[in-house]
Design a protein around this motif. Structure first.
Motif, PDB file in Angstrom:
ATOM      1  N   GLU A   1       0.831  -1.207   0.000  1.00  0.00           N
ATOM      2  CA  GLU A   1       0.000   0.000   0.000  1.00  0.00           C
ATOM      3  C   GLU A   1       0.866   1.258   0.000  1.00  0.00           C
ATOM      4  OE1 GLU A   1      -2.555   0.419   3.369  1.00  0.00           O
ATOM      5  OE2 GLU A   1      -3.888   1.792   2.289  1.00  0.00           O
ATOM      6  N   GLY A   2       1.897   1.228   0.828  1.00  0.00           N
ATOM      7  CA  GLY A   2       2.818   2.356   0.877  1.00  0.00           C
ATOM      8  C   GLY A   2       3.519   2.551  -0.459  1.00  0.00           C
TER       9      GLY A   2
ATOM     10  N   ILE B   1       2.291   1.902  -3.466  1.00  0.00           N
ATOM     11  CA  ILE B   1       1.354   2.533  -4.408  1.00  0.00           C
ATOM     12  C   ILE B   1       1.345   4.050  -4.192  1.00  0.00           C
ATOM     13  CG2 ILE B   1      -1.097   2.706  -5.085  1.00  0.00           C
ATOM     14  CD1 ILE B   1      -0.208  -0.012  -5.766  1.00  0.00           C
ATOM     15  N   HIS B   2       1.251   4.458  -2.937  1.00  0.00           N
ATOM     16  CA  HIS B   2       1.189   5.892  -2.635  1.00  0.00           C
ATOM     17  C   HIS B   2       2.493   6.593  -2.977  1.00  0.00           C
ATOM     18  CE1 HIS B   2      -2.196   4.735   0.304  1.00  0.00           C
ATOM     19  NE2 HIS B   2      -2.690   5.116  -0.858  1.00  0.00           N
ATOM     20  N   ARG B   3       3.607   5.936  -2.645  1.00  0.00           N
ATOM     21  CA  ARG B   3       4.904   6.554  -2.910  1.00  0.00           C
ATOM     22  C   ARG B   3       5.167   6.626  -4.421  1.00  0.00           C
ATOM     23  NH1 ARG B   3       9.832   4.631   0.621  1.00  0.00           N
ATOM     24  NH2 ARG B   3       8.951   6.177   2.032  1.00  0.00           N
TER      25      ARG B   3
ATOM     26  N   SER C   1       2.962   6.852  -6.777  1.00  0.00           N
ATOM     27  CA  SER C   1       2.099   7.882  -7.332  1.00  0.00           C
ATOM     28  C   SER C   1       2.690   9.272  -7.058  1.00  0.00           C
ATOM     29  CB  SER C   1       0.707   7.706  -6.720  1.00  0.00           C
ATOM     30  OG  SER C   1      -0.074   8.809  -7.004  1.00  0.00           O
ATOM     31  N   ARG C   2       3.147   9.476  -5.850  1.00  0.00           N
ATOM     32  CA  ARG C   2       3.799  10.749  -5.492  1.00  0.00           C
ATOM     33  C   ARG C   2       5.030  10.990  -6.376  1.00  0.00           C
ATOM     34  NH1 ARG C   2       9.078  11.584  -3.928  1.00  0.00           N
ATOM     35  NH2 ARG C   2       9.065  10.016  -2.271  1.00  0.00           N
TER      36      ARG C   2
ATOM     37  N   LEU D   1      -1.898   3.220 -11.595  1.00  0.00           N
ATOM     38  CA  LEU D   1      -1.839   3.241 -10.128  1.00  0.00           C
ATOM     39  C   LEU D   1      -3.179   3.575  -9.494  1.00  0.00           C
ATOM     40  CD1 LEU D   1       1.604   4.951  -9.422  1.00  0.00           C
ATOM     41  CD2 LEU D   1       0.977   2.574  -8.994  1.00  0.00           C
ATOM     42  N   ARG D   2      -4.059   4.237 -10.251  1.00  0.00           N
ATOM     43  CA  ARG D   2      -5.387   4.573  -9.705  1.00  0.00           C
ATOM     44  C   ARG D   2      -6.326   3.368  -9.755  1.00  0.00           C
ATOM     45  NH1 ARG D   2      -8.351   8.333 -12.731  1.00  0.00           N
ATOM     46  NH2 ARG D   2      -9.682   8.553 -10.923  1.00  0.00           N
TER      47      ARG D   2
ATOM     48  N   ARG E   1      -4.381  -1.937  -7.405  1.00  0.00           N
ATOM     49  CA  ARG E   1      -4.117  -1.713  -5.981  1.00  0.00           C
ATOM     50  C   ARG E   1      -4.362  -2.962  -5.142  1.00  0.00           C
ATOM     51  NH1 ARG E   1      -5.021   4.204  -3.941  1.00  0.00           N
ATOM     52  NH2 ARG E   1      -4.004   5.318  -5.647  1.00  0.00           N
TER      53      ARG E   1
END
Ligand code: ADP
Ligand code: ADP
Ligand code: MG
Length: 472
Positions: free
Chosen positions: A396-397, A399-401, A403-404, A425-426, A431
């Motif tokens: 999960e981390g 995916i967020h990283r 995307s950032r 990634l969306r 996910r």
């Protein structure tokens, strides 16, 4: 130990190898064609030599490369990937002239480069292969009766193929007849070899591959798997380590299978064993790549092992530094191939000048690239101009990283695949860690972008500042 290494390649992978040499305090030697005069590898290497005006032949000329290595006082050549990396004649010529080829033995390269021979070797070793033809296909009628035995859909594949080319799925006898000559001529054009063979088409499989390290002293270990299921037209776009889709038992099983495959052919150096995983959980050997792979960094991120440095140590005759039990992994890593292509226009290559480049940064971020502001991507080579690699402690981390970071990275002047990856990634399905090799084709809507990228605005502010500064 080796002292001076010629890198028979260009672009991001040449830069990557130069970095390994620098950390090992070895002298690196770059080569460049006229088209690559301003290449980053030329600047970063300790020494650089021109290999002439011909943009492709320059990197493919076996004798010239080996002679140059000798003349420059090199004791080894690293071939990178593509170009001469899987050319047995090259490995042989190096050996004959006292240059250490950083890769396996010429005979192993030849055997594994022939997918039909590789399949035979694996069958003999008890490694499961995709059901398919025993040898090459000689006539279209032979193909038709073979397909009846195997059952549709089937794949026609170039026997010495690579890079996702020369592969076509045939759903019925009509498409088989149609594709037969097509694949043959693709094989001839791309690989200079007319041989083709048949495999059963595994329906929407996962592509799972295992990184191997093997030394000259009979030690073989694996560095876990990579999931390369995110592909377009059989070409990888995004790679992940470890696969979020495997159980721990599957991971251990496929790792051991890959070691068995490598042992069966007396493999030496770094290599990759590629498998397909079907929806019933069965693994099938697909091919072995006898070289460093594009996506090796994701494995480096989760294991902390520098695969290029290990390659060099192995080529120098040193034993492996780790036993299998000592290989540990931590977290997840993902790689995005940043291609100069326009996803909105059927991924048409978009070569040209990079007017502005903003490198991403922050925790867990690595870029392996060959680009800089002002660099002009030559039209003669691959459209992949950089790789963005991200590590995080959990999926999960990650995916967020990721995307950032993709929003952090700015490549202007050419179109790239960055916005396309933001759409992947969306996806809820992505996910959830559920994707197979049919994922990209099943989602044409990824080419409709919706993610806002702040680097765009930063680029606009800088452009305005430049204009103001120049008083224009
Ligand atoms: P990887 O297997 O490392 O993921 P790719 O399949 O994307 O890498 O191939 C890496 C590079 O090598 C690409 O430029 C590809 O076109 C080239 N390549 C791979 N196999 C062959 C081959 N048999 N002949 C010519 N080029 C190849
Ligand atoms: P290359 O040498 O070009 O890398 P591979 O044999 O590794 O070719 O196949 C590339 C990709 O093509 C695989 O990752 C997979 O997506 C697809 N593919 C190949 N063979 C099969 C098969 N028998 N069934 C389904 N997909 C396949
Ligand atoms: Mg492959």
């Amino acid at each position: 130990m080796l002292k001076k290494i010629l890198i028979a390649n260009r672009g991001e992978i040449a830069v990557r190898i130069i970095r390994a040499c620098a950390e090992m305090e070895l002298t690196s030697v770059a080569v460049y064609t006229d088209a690559d005069r301003y290449g980053l590898h030329v600047k970063k290497a300790d020494e650089s030599y021109s290999i002439g005006p011909d943009s492709l032949a320059g990197y493919l000329n076996v004798h010239r490369m080996v002679n140059l290595a000798r003349a420059a006082g090199c004791d080894a050549i690293h071939p990178g990937y593509g170009f001469l990396s899987e050319n047995p004649q090259f490995a042989l010529t190096c050996a004959r002239h006292g240059i250490q080829f950083i890769g396996p033995d010429a005979e192993v390269i030849r055997r594994m480069g022939d997918k039909v021979e590789a399949r035979r070797a694996m069958i003999a070793a008890g490694v499961p292969v995709v059901p398919g033809s025993e040898g090459n296909l000689n006539t279209v009628e032979e193909a038709v009766s073979m397909a009846e035995q195997i059952g549709y859909p089937v794949m026609l594949k170039a026997t010495t193929g690579g890079g996702g080319r020369g592969i076509r799925r045939c759903d019925d006898v009509e498409s088989l007849r149609r594709n037969y000559e097509r694949v043959r001529s693709e094989a001839t054009k791309a690989f200079g070899n007319t041989e083709i063979f048949m495999e059963k088409a595994i329906i929407n499989p996962r592509h799972i591959e295992v990184q191997i390290l093997a030394d000259r002293h009979g030690n073989v270990i694996h560095l876990f798997e990579r999931d390369c299921s995110i592909q377009r037209r059989h070409q990888k776009l995004v790679e992940i380590a470890p696969s979020p889709q495997l159980t721990e038992a599957q991971r251990q099983y496929v790792g051991e299978l890959a070691v068995k495959a490598a042992r069966a052919v007396n493999y030496e150096n770094a290599g990759t064993v590629e498998f397909l995983l079907d929806h019933e959980g069965a693994f099938y050997f697909m091919e072995m790549n006898t070289r460093l792979q594009v996506e090796h960094p994701v494995t480096e991120m989760i294991t902390g092992i520098d695969i290029v440095q290990e390659q060099i140590r192995i080529a120098a005759g040193l034993p492996l530094r780790y036993r299998q039990e000592e290989i540990t992994r931590r977290g997840f890593a993902i790689e995005f191939r940043i291609n100069a292509e326009d996803p909105k226009n059927d991924f048409l290559p978009s070569f040209g000048r990079i007017t502005r480049y903003f490198a991403p940064g922050g925790p867990g971020v690595r870029t392996d690239g060959a680009i800089y502001t002002g660099y002009e991507i030559p039209p003669h080579y691959d459209s992949m101009c950089a790789k963005l690699i991200i590590w995080a402690l959990d999926w999960e981390g990650l995916i967020h990283r990721a995307s950032r970071t993709l929003r952090d990275m700015g490549v202007y002047g050419v179109k790239t695949t960055i916005p396309y990856y933001l759409e992947i990634l969306r996806s809820e399905q992505f996910r959830q860690g559920e994707f197979d090799t049919g994922f990209v084709e099943a989602h044409p809507e990824f080419t409709h972008y919706s993610v806002r990228r702040p680097t765009r605005e930063i680029a606009a502010v800088i452009a305005a500042a430049l204009v103001a500064h120049k008083g224009l």
